[in-house]
Design a protein around this motif. Structure first.
Motif, PDB file in Angstrom:
ATOM      1  N   HIS A   4      28.520 -60.571 -56.178  1.00 24.22           N
ATOM      2  CA  HIS A   4      29.273 -60.373 -57.670  1.00 24.22           C
ATOM      3  C   HIS A   4      28.095 -60.425 -59.012  1.00 24.22           C
ATOM      4  O   HIS A   4      28.099 -59.102 -59.612  1.00 24.22           O
ATOM      5  N   GLU A   5      28.055 -61.722 -58.812  1.00 24.60           N
ATOM      6  CA  GLU A   5      27.332 -61.525 -60.401  1.00 24.60           C
ATOM      7  C   GLU A   5      25.949 -61.117 -60.414  1.00 24.60           C
ATOM      8  O   GLU A   5      25.823 -60.277 -61.684  1.00 24.60           O
ATOM      9  N   SER A   6      25.050 -60.663 -60.233  1.00 25.65           N
ATOM     10  CA  SER A   6      23.938 -60.946 -60.428  1.00 25.65           C
ATOM     11  C   SER A   6      23.210 -59.816 -59.261  1.00 25.65           C
ATOM     12  O   SER A   6      22.260 -59.294 -59.595  1.00 25.65           O
ATOM     13  N   GLY A   7      23.897 -59.221 -58.084  1.00 27.92           N
ATOM     14  CA  GLY A   7      23.991 -58.106 -57.722  1.00 27.92           C
ATOM     15  C   GLY A   7      24.410 -56.963 -57.183  1.00 27.92           C
ATOM     16  O   GLY A   7      25.513 -56.710 -58.500  1.00 27.92           O
ATOM     17  N   VAL A   8      24.330 -55.654 -56.751  1.00 26.16           N
ATOM     18  CA  VAL A   8      24.718 -54.851 -57.359  1.00 26.16           C
ATOM     19  C   VAL A   8      25.411 -54.369 -55.158  1.00 26.16           C
ATOM     20  O   VAL A   8      25.165 -54.223 -54.514  1.00 26.16           O
ATOM     21  N   LEU A   9      26.774 -54.703 -55.547  1.00 31.86           N
ATOM     22  CA  LEU A   9      27.483 -54.667 -54.005  1.00 31.86           C
ATOM     23  C   LEU A   9      28.141 -53.399 -54.143  1.00 31.86           C
ATOM     24  O   LEU A   9      28.620 -52.529 -54.518  1.00 31.86           O
ATOM     25  N   LEU A  10      27.905 -52.990 -52.588  1.00 30.12           N
ATOM     26  CA  LEU A  10      27.915 -51.314 -52.223  1.00 30.12           C
ATOM     27  C   LEU A  10      29.582 -51.531 -51.044  1.00 30.12           C
ATOM     28  O   LEU A  10      30.105 -49.978 -51.545  1.00 30.12           O
ATOM     29  N   SER A  11      29.507 -52.067 -50.611  1.00 31.29           N
ATOM     30  CA  SER A  11      30.850 -51.955 -49.792  1.00 31.29           C
ATOM     31  C   SER A  11      30.859 -53.923 -49.190  1.00 31.29           C
ATOM     32  O   SER A  11      29.746 -54.284 -49.479  1.00 31.29           O
ATOM     33  N   ALA A  12      32.484 -53.971 -49.323  1.00 29.44           N
ATOM     34  CA  ALA A  12      32.807 -55.499 -48.633  1.00 29.44           C
ATOM     35  C   ALA A  12      33.493 -54.771 -47.718  1.00 29.44           C
ATOM     36  O   ALA A  12      34.777 -54.231 -48.137  1.00 29.44           O
ATOM     37  N   GLU A  13      33.788 -55.579 -46.244  1.00 30.18           N
ATOM     38  CA  GLU A  13      34.881 -55.580 -45.335  1.00 30.18           C
ATOM     39  C   GLU A  13      35.275 -56.874 -44.865  1.00 30.18           C
ATOM     40  O   GLU A  13      34.229 -57.807 -44.750  1.00 30.18           O
ATOM     41  N   HIS A  14      36.491 -57.276 -45.162  1.00 24.86           N
ATOM     42  CA  HIS A  14      36.849 -58.855 -44.733  1.00 24.86           C
ATOM     43  C   HIS A  14      37.423 -58.603 -43.129  1.00 24.86           C
ATOM     44  O   HIS A  14      37.787 -57.570 -42.126  1.00 24.86           O
ATOM     45  N   ARG A  15      36.080 -59.639 -42.351  1.00 21.33           N
ATOM     46  CA  ARG A  15      36.794 -59.521 -41.115  1.00 21.33           C
ATOM     47  C   ARG A  15      36.777 -61.077 -40.236  1.00 21.33           C
ATOM     48  O   ARG A  15      36.819 -61.939 -41.595  1.00 21.33           O
ATOM     49  N   GLU A  16      37.412 -61.052 -39.002  1.00 17.40           N
ATOM     50  CA  GLU A  16      37.136 -62.533 -37.970  1.00 17.40           C
ATOM     51  C   GLU A  16      36.565 -63.945 -39.531  1.00 17.40           C
ATOM     52  O   GLU A  16      37.680 -64.892 -39.198  1.00 17.40           O
ATOM     53  N   THR A  17      35.682 -63.358 -38.902  1.00 18.34           N
ATOM     54  CA  THR A  17      34.745 -64.181 -39.060  1.00 18.34           C
ATOM     55  C   THR A  17      34.178 -64.679 -41.041  1.00 18.34           C
ATOM     56  O   THR A  17      33.508 -65.750 -41.024  1.00 18.34           O
ATOM     57  N   GLY A  18      34.960 -63.444 -41.340  1.00 16.00           N
ATOM     58  CA  GLY A  18      33.400 -63.828 -42.435  1.00 16.00           C
ATOM     59  C   GLY A  18      33.727 -62.707 -43.348  1.00 16.00           C
ATOM     60  O   GLY A  18      34.676 -61.079 -42.622  1.00 16.00           O
ATOM     61  N   THR A  19      33.539 -62.166 -44.448  1.00 13.75           N
ATOM     62  CA  THR A  19      33.138 -60.861 -44.764  1.00 13.75           C
ATOM     63  C   THR A  19      32.204 -60.022 -44.751  1.00 13.75           C
ATOM     64  O   THR A  19      30.959 -60.760 -45.456  1.00 13.75           O
ATOM     65  N   ALA A  20      32.082 -59.323 -44.444  1.00  9.67           N
ATOM     66  CA  ALA A  20      30.705 -58.257 -44.005  1.00  9.67           C
ATOM     67  C   ALA A  20      29.752 -57.762 -45.654  1.00  9.67           C
ATOM     68  O   ALA A  20      30.824 -56.864 -46.109  1.00  9.67           O
ATOM     69  N   VAL A  21      29.181 -57.816 -46.533  1.00 10.02           N
ATOM     70  CA  VAL A  21      29.078 -56.706 -47.433  1.00 10.02           C
ATOM     71  C   VAL A  21      27.133 -56.791 -47.667  1.00 10.02           C
ATOM     72  O   VAL A  21      26.523 -56.561 -46.452  1.00 10.02           O
ATOM     73  N   VAL A  71      20.565 -55.510 -48.369  1.00 18.04           N
ATOM     74  CA  VAL A  71      21.082 -56.526 -47.721  1.00 18.04           C
ATOM     75  C   VAL A  71      22.407 -56.309 -47.385  1.00 18.04           C
ATOM     76  O   VAL A  71      23.507 -55.816 -47.363  1.00 18.04           O
ATOM     77  N   ARG A  72      22.355 -56.087 -45.219  1.00 19.27           N
ATOM     78  CA  ARG A  72      23.752 -56.638 -45.222  1.00 19.27           C
ATOM     79  C   ARG A  72      23.301 -57.875 -44.700  1.00 19.27           C
ATOM     80  O   ARG A  72      22.727 -58.422 -43.305  1.00 19.27           O
ATOM     81  N   ALA A  73      24.660 -58.403 -44.315  1.00 10.83           N
ATOM     82  CA  ALA A  73      25.022 -59.607 -43.582  1.00 10.83           C
ATOM     83  C   ALA A  73      26.606 -60.039 -43.582  1.00 10.83           C
ATOM     84  O   ALA A  73      27.629 -59.525 -44.537  1.00 10.83           O
ATOM     85  N   LEU A  74      26.965 -60.655 -42.916  1.00 16.75           N
ATOM     86  CA  LEU A  74      28.582 -60.879 -42.804  1.00 16.75           C
ATOM     87  C   LEU A  74      28.321 -63.174 -43.019  1.00 16.75           C
ATOM     88  O   LEU A  74      27.513 -63.723 -42.822  1.00 16.75           O
ATOM     89  N   VAL A  75      29.212 -63.421 -44.093  1.00 12.29           N
ATOM     90  CA  VAL A  75      28.988 -64.517 -44.556  1.00 12.29           C
ATOM     91  C   VAL A  75      30.261 -65.166 -44.424  1.00 12.29           C
ATOM     92  O   VAL A  75      31.455 -64.451 -44.234  1.00 12.29           O
ATOM     93  N   PRO A  76      30.198 -66.346 -43.927  1.00 10.28           N
ATOM     94  CA  PRO A  76      31.507 -67.086 -43.642  1.00 10.28           C
ATOM     95  C   PRO A  76      32.155 -67.294 -44.769  1.00 10.28           C
ATOM     96  O   PRO A  76      32.450 -67.113 -45.701  1.00 10.28           O
ATOM     97  N   TYR A  77      33.465 -67.496 -44.777  1.00  9.30           N
ATOM     98  CA  TYR A  77      35.202 -67.751 -45.453  1.00  9.30           C
ATOM     99  C   TYR A  77      34.475 -68.948 -45.927  1.00  9.30           C
ATOM    100  O   TYR A  77      34.705 -69.242 -47.636  1.00  9.30           O
TER     101      TYR A  77
END
Length: 501
Positions: free
Chosen positions: A467-484, A451-457
């Protein structure tokens, strides 16, 4: 009767199994049975915790020569149990001598764990056990002489005896005769701790007992019947027509039905916990292996779980589940399971099927083998057979040769031939633990959906779940949320779908 050559062969085999290393009992005593670890090396580590449960298990310590007869009722709180003095017997066909020796060593360890002193043993080479007395007539008389000479009060056969064989052999040797299954059931009854474990053990004992009920004299029947003059007790004595042994059988069947219902009632809670782990896609790793291979010690070394560790067979009966994390933060569970043994009684496999389900439904198996054992290949095959019986044959397997601090280089080469990709670890010294942990993390199943998603803060809970049950490949903090960018379960992917980019 066996000829002189056969007797010499059997005596040579026994000389290899029996040892004079200890002098606590005469004339011949099994030394440290090779199914058990040397007490000098069987030490606890900091990862094992305080081991308070051992105090409860050893509260009724068995000692030699102490009578079980109580002279005063106040002694009941402080009594100690008298050790049984036993003689072991076994029958093996042509060409199976090594296997018979290893099996007899294991029986000695089982007897010691159950609380007995092994005084002597008797092996007979013959194509098939005698249908009447298990041993041939001549060997049965020889066994009677040995039992009388060493002062034994019990004979243990290295097989499962038919009721008729046990009775016929008892008539010859004049002491109690039991079989391998009885000893294993006795150990289980001593070590069962949880309500489910106790119920499973009792069910297995009753299944074993039911076809072996016997009675003596008047206790055989509650029906007088017949002519008074022919020995009946006369009027008022005619019972309801049910013999004592039939009544016992009916009571046992009723109790078995109650126990089966009780064990079924435990299933929903266990299934709910397992379903919750599956719902959250928490991978499960089952630690399986032969009894006393060091499974509980390995669990403690991997997680500092502090579960009970003892140098005894079947020290663990209840499945213990512990939480662990990978280096990248993924959560998974490690389950310590009941150990296996050659010729594990069918009753126990059935009774403990609910516990063994943890093996059959795991995502990964850590198969622990005692690398210092004289017959590790038999351990491997026995465990794989039982794993196949509970539907775990297709599960990925990591073979671990434990107790590597007791294994020399030559032995390691032999073990490499059995399992080329195996890990050598020592729960005591810590050798190989980090490498094993890394292999477990690498072989854990990868979540199914990318998945690629922009999760609101304000939905930080979803990022935490990644973080707990998946495999995080990248995370980027943007103005409207966290892009994972991550691999997650189908359930978590559905929750992230509204925020997909």
């Amino acid at each position: 009767m066996t000829n002189t050559n056969d007797e010499n062969t059997e005596n040579n085999a026994l000389d290899r199994v029996l040892a004079r290393a200890e002098t606590r009992v005469e004339p011949r005593v099994f030394g440290a049975a090779q199914a058990l670890q040397d007490e000098n090396t069987a030490t606890h580590t900091d990862a094992d915790g305080a081991q308070w449960d051992l105090d409860d298990r050893h509260a009724l310590r068995r000692v030699g020569g102490l009578s079980t007869e109580l002279e005063d009722v106040t002694e009941v709180e402080y009594r100690e149990l008298r050790l049984e003095n036993v003689v072991l017997i076994g029958v093996y066909p042509q060409g199976a001598q090594d296997d018979a020796e290893n099996s007899l060593r294991e029986l000695a360890a089982l007897a010691e764990t159950a609380g007995a002193v092994v005084l002597d043993g008797l092996l007979q080479r013959r194509p098939h056990p005698d249908p009447a007395t298990y041993l041939g007539r001549g060997k049965a008389q020889e066994l009677k002489d040995i039992v009388a000479a060493v002062g034994a009060d019990t004979v243990i056969a290295d097989t499962e005896l038919a009721a008729s064989q046990r009775r016929a052999l008892e008539d010859v040797v004049k002491v109690k005769v039991i079989d391998r299954t009885t000893v294993i059931l006795d150990i289980f009854s001593q070590h069962a701790k949880s309500r489910e474990g106790k119920a499973q053990v009792e069910l297995a004992q009753l299944e074993y007992l039911l076809p072996r009920l016997r009675g003596w004299g008047d206790s055989m029947s509650r029906q007088a019947g017949g002519q008074v003059g022919a020995g009946g007790a006369g009027m008022g004595s005619r019972g309801p027509g049910e013999t004592k042994i039939e009544l016992d059988r009916r009571r046992i069947r009723t109790r078995m039905a109650q126990l089966r219902k009780q064990i079924r009632d435990f299933a929903p809670a266990r299934d709910a916990k397992r379903a919750e782990r599956k719902r959250n896609t928490i991978p499960s790793v089952a630690i399986a292996g032969y009894t006393n291979a060091g499974k509980s010690s390995l669990l403690n070394a991997l997680t500092s779980a502090g579960v009970l560790v003892e140098n005894a067979l079947f020290a663990t009966l209840d499945a213990t589940v512990r939480r662990s994390e990978t280096a990248d933060g993924r959560v998974y569970t490690l389950t310590d399971t009941v150990g296996f043994v050659r010729n594990l009684p069918h009753q126990l496999v059935e009774a403990f099927r609910s516990t063994l389900e943890e093996v059959g439904q795991a995502d990964l198996l850590v198969h622990v083998v005692d690398g210092s054992h004289p017959d590790p290949s038999a351990q491997l095959q026995t465990v794989r057979d039982v794993i196949g019986d509970v539907g775990g044959r297709e599960i990925p397997e990591i073979v671990v040769f434990n107790k590597s601090d007791l294994i020399g280089e030559d032995e390691r080469l032999v073990l490499r031939g059995l399992a080329p990709d195996a890990h050598f670890v020592s729960s005591r010294s810590g050798e190989g633990i980090d490498e094993l942990r890394a292999t477990i993390e690498r072989m854990l199943p990868m979540p199914a959906v990318e998945v690629r998603a922009l999760v609101p803060y304000d939905r930080g809970d979803l990022v935490a779940a990644v973080h707990e049950s998946g495999v995080l490949l990248s995370a980027e903090h943007r103005e409207t949320g966290t892009a994972v960018h991550a691999h997650v379960s189908e359930r978590l992917a559905a929750e992230l779908a509204p925020f997909a980019i």
